[in-house]
Write a protein that holds these residues in place. Structure first.
Motif, short mmCIF file in Angstrom:
data_model
loop_
_atom_site.label_atom_id
_atom_site.label_comp_id
_atom_site.label_asym_id
_atom_site.label_seq_id
_atom_site.Cartn_x
_atom_site.Cartn_y
_atom_site.Cartn_z
N ARG A 102 -5.40 11.36 -9.60
CA ARG A 102 -6.56 12.36 -9.59
C ARG A 102 -6.27 13.29 -11.01
N SER A 103 -7.26 14.05 -11.58
CA SER A 103 -7.24 14.63 -12.78
C SER A 103 -6.21 15.71 -12.84
N VAL A 104 -6.07 16.06 -13.98
CA VAL A 104 -4.82 17.00 -14.26
C VAL A 104 -4.72 18.37 -13.41
N PRO A 105 -6.05 19.16 -13.21
CA PRO A 105 -5.96 20.05 -12.63
C PRO A 105 -5.33 19.81 -11.02
N VAL A 106 -5.92 18.78 -10.27
CA VAL A 106 -5.45 18.24 -9.08
C VAL A 106 -3.89 18.12 -8.87
N THR A 107 -3.57 17.29 -9.84
CA THR A 107 -2.12 16.97 -9.91
C THR A 107 -1.22 17.98 -10.28
N LYS A 108 -1.77 19.08 -11.17
CA LYS A 108 -1.00 20.47 -11.41
C LYS A 108 -0.77 21.05 -10.03
N GLN A 109 -1.89 21.34 -9.31
CA GLN A 109 -1.67 22.08 -8.20
C GLN A 109 -0.54 21.48 -7.16
N ILE A 110 -0.75 19.96 -7.21
CA ILE A 110 0.35 19.35 -6.24
C ILE A 110 1.64 19.74 -6.63
N LEU A 111 1.91 19.59 -8.10
CA LEU A 111 3.39 19.88 -8.42
C LEU A 111 3.50 21.25 -8.35
N SER A 112 2.80 22.15 -8.58
CA SER A 112 2.87 23.79 -8.48
C SER A 112 3.28 23.89 -7.22
N GLU B 161 0.74 -1.10 0.12
CA GLU B 161 -0.03 -0.12 -0.11
C GLU B 161 0.81 1.11 0.01
N GLU B 162 0.69 2.14 -0.97
CA GLU B 162 1.27 3.47 -0.86
C GLU B 162 1.10 4.41 0.36
N ARG B 163 2.01 4.96 0.69
CA ARG B 163 1.84 5.78 2.15
C ARG B 163 2.42 7.07 1.64
N ARG B 164 2.02 8.18 2.37
CA ARG B 164 2.72 9.52 2.14
C ARG B 164 4.05 9.42 3.34
N GLU B 165 5.11 9.64 2.38
CA GLU B 165 6.40 9.59 3.14
C GLU B 165 7.04 10.88 3.56
N LYS B 166 7.60 11.03 4.32
CA LYS B 166 8.19 12.40 4.58
C LYS B 166 9.56 12.63 3.71
N ARG B 167 9.84 13.70 3.44
CA ARG B 167 11.05 13.82 2.57
C ARG B 167 12.15 13.78 3.60
N ASP B 168 13.20 13.17 2.65
CA ASP B 168 14.41 12.78 3.52
C ASP B 168 15.52 12.92 2.58
N GLY C 163 10.00 24.26 -3.26
CA GLY C 163 11.19 23.27 -2.89
C GLY C 163 11.10 22.37 -1.83
N GLU C 164 9.62 22.09 -1.78
CA GLU C 164 9.29 20.89 -0.60
C GLU C 164 8.25 20.15 -1.17
N ARG C 165 8.09 18.96 -0.97
CA ARG C 165 6.81 18.01 -1.51
C ARG C 165 5.78 18.58 -0.76
N SER C 166 4.64 18.99 -1.43
CA SER C 166 3.40 19.10 -1.38
C SER C 166 2.67 17.96 -0.41
N SER C 167 1.94 18.51 0.64
CA SER C 167 1.52 17.29 1.40
C SER C 167 0.05 16.80 0.80
N SER C 168 -0.36 17.52 -0.18
CA SER C 168 -1.30 17.07 -0.77
C SER C 168 -1.23 15.89 -1.59
N ILE D 286 18.00 14.07 -5.01
CA ILE D 286 16.91 14.63 -5.52
C ILE D 286 15.68 14.03 -6.15
N PHE D 287 15.50 12.66 -5.77
CA PHE D 287 14.72 12.00 -6.52
C PHE D 287 13.03 12.03 -5.87
N HIS D 288 11.94 12.41 -6.54
CA HIS D 288 10.77 12.51 -5.64
C HIS D 288 9.66 11.93 -6.75
N CYS D 289 9.17 10.72 -6.27
CA CYS D 289 8.14 10.25 -7.03
C CYS D 289 6.79 10.45 -6.57
#
Length: 266
Positions: A236-246, A1-8, A252-257, A228-231
């Motif tokens: 979800r849809s393009v607008p939702v994913t775009k907001q996360i990436l934006s 199961e995928e999980r939300r991981e903290k950036r390290d 310079g930090e992974r979005s918690s969303s 520097i790897f972030h997967c």
């Protein structure tokens, strides 16, 4: 199961990412999101696929153009020397006009990643006056069966030149609506103007995905070692994913969303 991981990872804290490589399988959406991020943050978007297609269009009678066309139609990798040459030229000519760059579709092998790292520290970025080291390797992930369906459903509009996707996917917690024209003037486009890309057929798609699977881990490991790897797992849809990436690129930090992992899924 995928999980939300903290950036390290070691890099990327604080300032926005200005030098990005976008990784992921063919059809995962690298080009779509790269264009959106490039527009928002004034980054030079470089699609190596577009560079190759443009080169083919310029000289279809040359031996090099014929070799490029053959490799593209078969789903094979283009020769490294050709890609590096096209990429170097593009950066030298255009990077000075932007705040940074986002590479879409390159590198695809560990050797290409090494050569890119070396190249960015040399004449190209010195000419543009910008530091060359990559800030982040953003990897977009979808299960293979989803990618296959999305690739078969890709369409290009001969009227406006835009790309669309007719696959409406909703299964296993992944909801990816079809991407279709929304304005009134384009309502008839799916019936009258949509065409397949020549390399979006079952045989070529399978070849491209097989090649990608063989090489993606080596590329991921290269950037994992650089910290520097972030997967990002697309659900979800393009607008939702775009907001996360934006949010991620801008801070310079992974979005918690987003649902992130520090390695490729097994």
């Amino acid at each position: 199961e995928e999980r939300r991981e903290k950036r390290d990872n070691k890099k990327g804290k604080g300032p926005m990412w200005r030098r990005i490589v976008m990784l992921g399988a063919p059809g995962v959406g690298k080009g779509t999101y790269a264009k959106l991020l490039a527009s928002e943050y004034s980054l030079l978007h470089i699609s190596t696929g577009d560079l190759v297609r443009a080169e083919i269009a310029k000289g279809v009678t040359t031996a090099e153009a014929r070799a490029l066309r053959s490799a593209t139609e078969k789903g094979e990798l283009v020769d490294d020397e050709v890609i590096i040459s096209l990429l170097t030229k593009k950066l030298d000519e255009d990077l000075h006009q932007f705040e940074g760059y986002i590479l879409d579709g390159f590198p695809r092998t560990r050797d290409q990643a090494r050569r890119l790292k070396s190249m960015l520290g040399e004449s190209t970025t010195k000419k543009s006056g910008k530091e060359g080291s990559i800030d982040a390797a953003l990897c977009l992930h979808l299960p293979d069966e989803v990618i296959f369906q999305k690739l078969l459903a890709r369409r290009e509009c001969t009227k406006c030149g835009k790309g669309f996707n007719t696959c409406d996917y909703n299964s296993g917690g992944i909801v990816l609506p079809a991407i279709l024209p929304t304005s009134d003037e384009c309502r008839e486009c799916p019936d009258k103007h949509f065409v397949y890309r020549s390399d979006d057929n079952e045989t070529t798609i399978k070849a491209r995905l097989d090649i990608h699977k063989k090489m993606e881990k080596d590329v991921a490991d290269f950037y994992i070692q650089d910290g520097i790897f972030h997967c990002l797992h697309l659900t979800r849809s393009v607008p939702v994913t775009k907001q996360i990436l934006s949010e991620t690129v801008g801070s310079g930090e992974r979005s918690s969303s987003g649902i992130w992992s520090n390695t490729l899924p097994s």
